[in-house]
Design a protein around this motif. Structure first.
Motif, PDB file in Angstrom:
ATOM      1  N   ILE A   1       0.844  -1.183   0.000  1.00 20.41           N
ATOM      2  CA  ILE A   1       0.000   0.000   0.000  1.00 20.41           C
ATOM      3  C   ILE A   1       0.881   1.235   0.000  1.00 20.41           C
ATOM      4  CG2 ILE A   1      -0.252  -0.003   2.538  1.00 20.41           C
ATOM      5  CD1 ILE A   1      -3.123   1.094   2.055  1.00 20.41           C
ATOM      6  N   TYR A   2       0.538   2.203  -0.843  1.00 19.46           N
ATOM      7  CA  TYR A   2       1.282   3.448  -0.929  1.00 19.46           C
ATOM      8  C   TYR A   2       0.588   4.518  -0.089  1.00 19.46           C
ATOM      9  CZ  TYR A   2       3.765   1.202  -4.723  1.00 19.46           C
ATOM     10  OH  TYR A   2       4.529   0.341  -5.464  1.00 19.46           O
ATOM     11  N   TYR A   3       1.300   5.608   0.190  1.00 15.51           N
ATOM     12  CA  TYR A   3       0.744   6.667   1.034  1.00 15.51           C
ATOM     13  C   TYR A   3      -0.536   7.226   0.406  1.00 15.51           C
ATOM     14  CZ  TYR A   3       2.435  10.149  -2.284  1.00 15.51           C
ATOM     15  OH  TYR A   3       2.640  10.897  -3.421  1.00 15.51           O
ATOM     16  N   SER A   4      -0.635   7.128  -0.920  1.00 16.44           N
ATOM     17  CA  SER A   4      -1.812   7.635  -1.623  1.00 16.44           C
ATOM     18  C   SER A   4      -3.033   6.755  -1.425  1.00 16.44           C
ATOM     19  CB  SER A   4      -1.519   7.728  -3.118  1.00 16.44           C
ATOM     20  OG  SER A   4      -1.247   6.438  -3.641  1.00 16.44           O
ATOM     21  N   GLY A   5      -2.781   5.534  -0.958  1.00 19.63           N
ATOM     22  CA  GLY A   5      -3.879   4.578  -0.826  1.00 19.63           C
ATOM     23  C   GLY A   5      -3.895   3.533  -1.922  1.00 19.63           C
ATOM     24  N   THR A   6      -3.087   3.734  -2.938  1.00 22.44           N
ATOM     25  CA  THR A   6      -2.986   2.745  -4.011  1.00 22.44           C
ATOM     26  C   THR A   6      -2.467   1.425  -3.450  1.00 22.44           C
ATOM     27  OG1 THR A   6      -2.563   4.461  -5.654  1.00 22.44           O
ATOM     28  CG2 THR A   6      -1.898   2.214  -6.215  1.00 22.44           C
TER      29      THR A   6
ATOM     30  N   SER B   1      -4.754  -2.286   4.154  1.00 23.95           N
ATOM     31  CA  SER B   1      -5.269  -0.948   4.445  1.00 23.95           C
ATOM     32  C   SER B   1      -4.380  -0.289   5.495  1.00 23.95           C
ATOM     33  CB  SER B   1      -6.720  -1.023   4.947  1.00 23.95           C
ATOM     34  OG  SER B   1      -6.792  -1.760   6.161  1.00 23.95           O
ATOM     35  N   ARG B   2      -4.627   0.987   5.740  1.00 26.03           N
ATOM     36  CA  ARG B   2      -3.854   1.716   6.744  1.00 26.03           C
ATOM     37  C   ARG B   2      -4.802   2.582   7.573  1.00 26.03           C
ATOM     38  NH1 ARG B   2      -4.181   6.714   4.716  1.00 26.03           N
ATOM     39  NH2 ARG B   2      -4.028   7.062   2.456  1.00 26.03           N
ATOM     40  N   ASP B   3      -4.337   2.957   8.761  1.00 29.07           N
ATOM     41  CA  ASP B   3      -5.148   3.868   9.569  1.00 29.07           C
ATOM     42  C   ASP B   3      -4.904   5.299   9.099  1.00 29.07           C
ATOM     43  OD1 ASP B   3      -3.112   4.091  12.632  1.00 29.07           O
ATOM     44  OD2 ASP B   3      -2.615   4.436  10.522  1.00 29.07           O
ATOM     45  N   ASN B   4      -5.673   6.224   9.623  1.00 32.47           N
ATOM     46  CA  ASN B   4      -5.594   7.607   9.146  1.00 32.47           C
ATOM     47  C   ASN B   4      -4.229   8.235   9.410  1.00 32.47           C
ATOM     48  OD1 ASN B   4      -8.192   7.625   8.135  1.00 32.47           O
ATOM     49  ND2 ASN B   4      -9.091   8.353  10.049  1.00 32.47           N
ATOM     50  N   ALA B   5      -3.601   7.845  10.506  1.00 37.57           N
ATOM     51  CA  ALA B   5      -2.283   8.401  10.828  1.00 37.57           C
ATOM     52  C   ALA B   5      -1.183   7.802   9.966  1.00 37.57           C
ATOM     53  CB  ALA B   5      -1.970   8.176  12.300  1.00 37.57           C
ATOM     54  N   GLY B   6      -1.485   6.684   9.348  1.00 39.75           N
ATOM     55  CA  GLY B   6      -0.492   6.032   8.500  1.00 39.75           C
ATOM     56  C   GLY B   6       0.575   5.278   9.258  1.00 39.75           C
ATOM     57  N   THR B   7       0.345   5.025  10.530  1.00 45.76           N
ATOM     58  CA  THR B   7       1.352   4.331  11.322  1.00 45.76           C
ATOM     59  C   THR B   7       1.007   2.869  11.571  1.00 45.76           C
ATOM     60  OG1 THR B   7       0.299   5.150  13.347  1.00 45.76           O
ATOM     61  CG2 THR B   7       2.162   6.422  12.475  1.00 45.76           C
ATOM     62  N   THR B   8      -0.166   2.452  11.176  1.00 44.42           N
ATOM     63  CA  THR B   8      -0.548   1.046  11.294  1.00 44.42           C
ATOM     64  C   THR B   8      -1.105   0.577   9.966  1.00 44.42           C
ATOM     65  OG1 THR B   8      -1.066   1.295  13.639  1.00 44.42           O
ATOM     66  CG2 THR B   8      -1.908  -0.662  12.527  1.00 44.42           C
ATOM     67  N   VAL B   9      -0.599  -0.529   9.509  1.00 45.39           N
ATOM     68  CA  VAL B   9      -1.066  -1.139   8.269  1.00 45.39           C
ATOM     69  C   VAL B   9      -1.661  -2.497   8.617  1.00 45.39           C
ATOM     70  CG1 VAL B   9      -0.366  -2.092   6.051  1.00 45.39           C
ATOM     71  CG2 VAL B   9       0.566   0.084   6.813  1.00 45.39           C
ATOM     72  N   TYR B  10      -2.776  -2.784   7.976  1.00 45.74           N
ATOM     73  CA  TYR B  10      -3.495  -4.016   8.267  1.00 45.74           C
ATOM     74  C   TYR B  10      -3.504  -4.927   7.032  1.00 45.74           C
ATOM     75  CZ  TYR B  10      -5.333  -0.957  11.910  1.00 45.74           C
ATOM     76  OH  TYR B  10      -5.451  -0.077  12.957  1.00 45.74           O
ATOM     77  N   LEU B  11      -3.652  -6.203   7.295  1.00 48.62           N
ATOM     78  CA  LEU B  11      -3.867  -7.170   6.225  1.00 48.62           C
ATOM     79  C   LEU B  11      -5.048  -8.037   6.641  1.00 48.62           C
ATOM     80  CD1 LEU B  11      -2.811  -8.173   3.472  1.00 48.62           C
ATOM     81  CD2 LEU B  11      -1.611  -9.969   4.737  1.00 48.62           C
ATOM     82  N   GLN B  12      -6.194  -7.775   6.034  1.00 47.65           N
ATOM     83  CA  GLN B  12      -7.378  -8.588   6.276  1.00 47.65           C
ATOM     84  C   GLN B  12      -7.331  -9.785   5.341  1.00 47.65           C
ATOM     85  OE1 GLN B  12      -9.959  -8.229   8.564  1.00 47.65           O
ATOM     86  NE2 GLN B  12     -10.622 -10.227   7.806  1.00 47.65           N
TER      87      GLN B  12
END
Length: 111
Positions: free
Chosen positions: A51-56, A70-81
């Motif tokens: 995932i890129y900072y743009s959301g791509t 996906s990522r949280d709004n702060a961009g400090t946590t990335v998830y993999l569902q």
């Protein structure tokens, strides 16, 4: 350098779901992209999703339609569902950012 800590792995049955988390010491907005890789026993480490900072986002063909990064709004946590898990998804899952790696979290899919 980025410190990365993964969590959320475990033992599930085929068809079940898991959500992995990766907590980073820096925001994705300062490092461009973060990714999940996995390494199964006896196999090379492979890219699962990025995932890129743009959301791509990008996905490996083997997980398209089943996994979502996906990522949280702060961009400090990335998830993999991970949905509809299969035995072949069994691996240690690693978080990656720049040249940094987490220690990994084990996902085992077995009946």
């Amino acid at each position: 350098q980025v410190q990365l800590v993964e969590s959320g792995g475990g033992l599930v049955q085929p068809g079940e779901s898991l959500r992995l988390s990766c907590a980073a010491s820096r925001s994705i907005f300062s490092i461009n992209a973060m990714a999940w890789y996995r390494q199964a026993p006896g196999k090379e480490r492979e890219l699962v999703a990025r995932i890129y900072y743009s959301g791509t986002t990008n996905y490996a063909d083997l997980v398209k339609g089943r996994f979502t990064i996906s990522r949280d709004n702060a961009g400090t946590t990335v998830y993999l569902q991970m949905n509809s898990l299969k035995p072949e998804d069994t691996a240690v899952y690693y978080c990656n950012a720049l040249f940094s790696w987490g220690k990994g979290t084990l996902v085992t899919v077995s009946s």
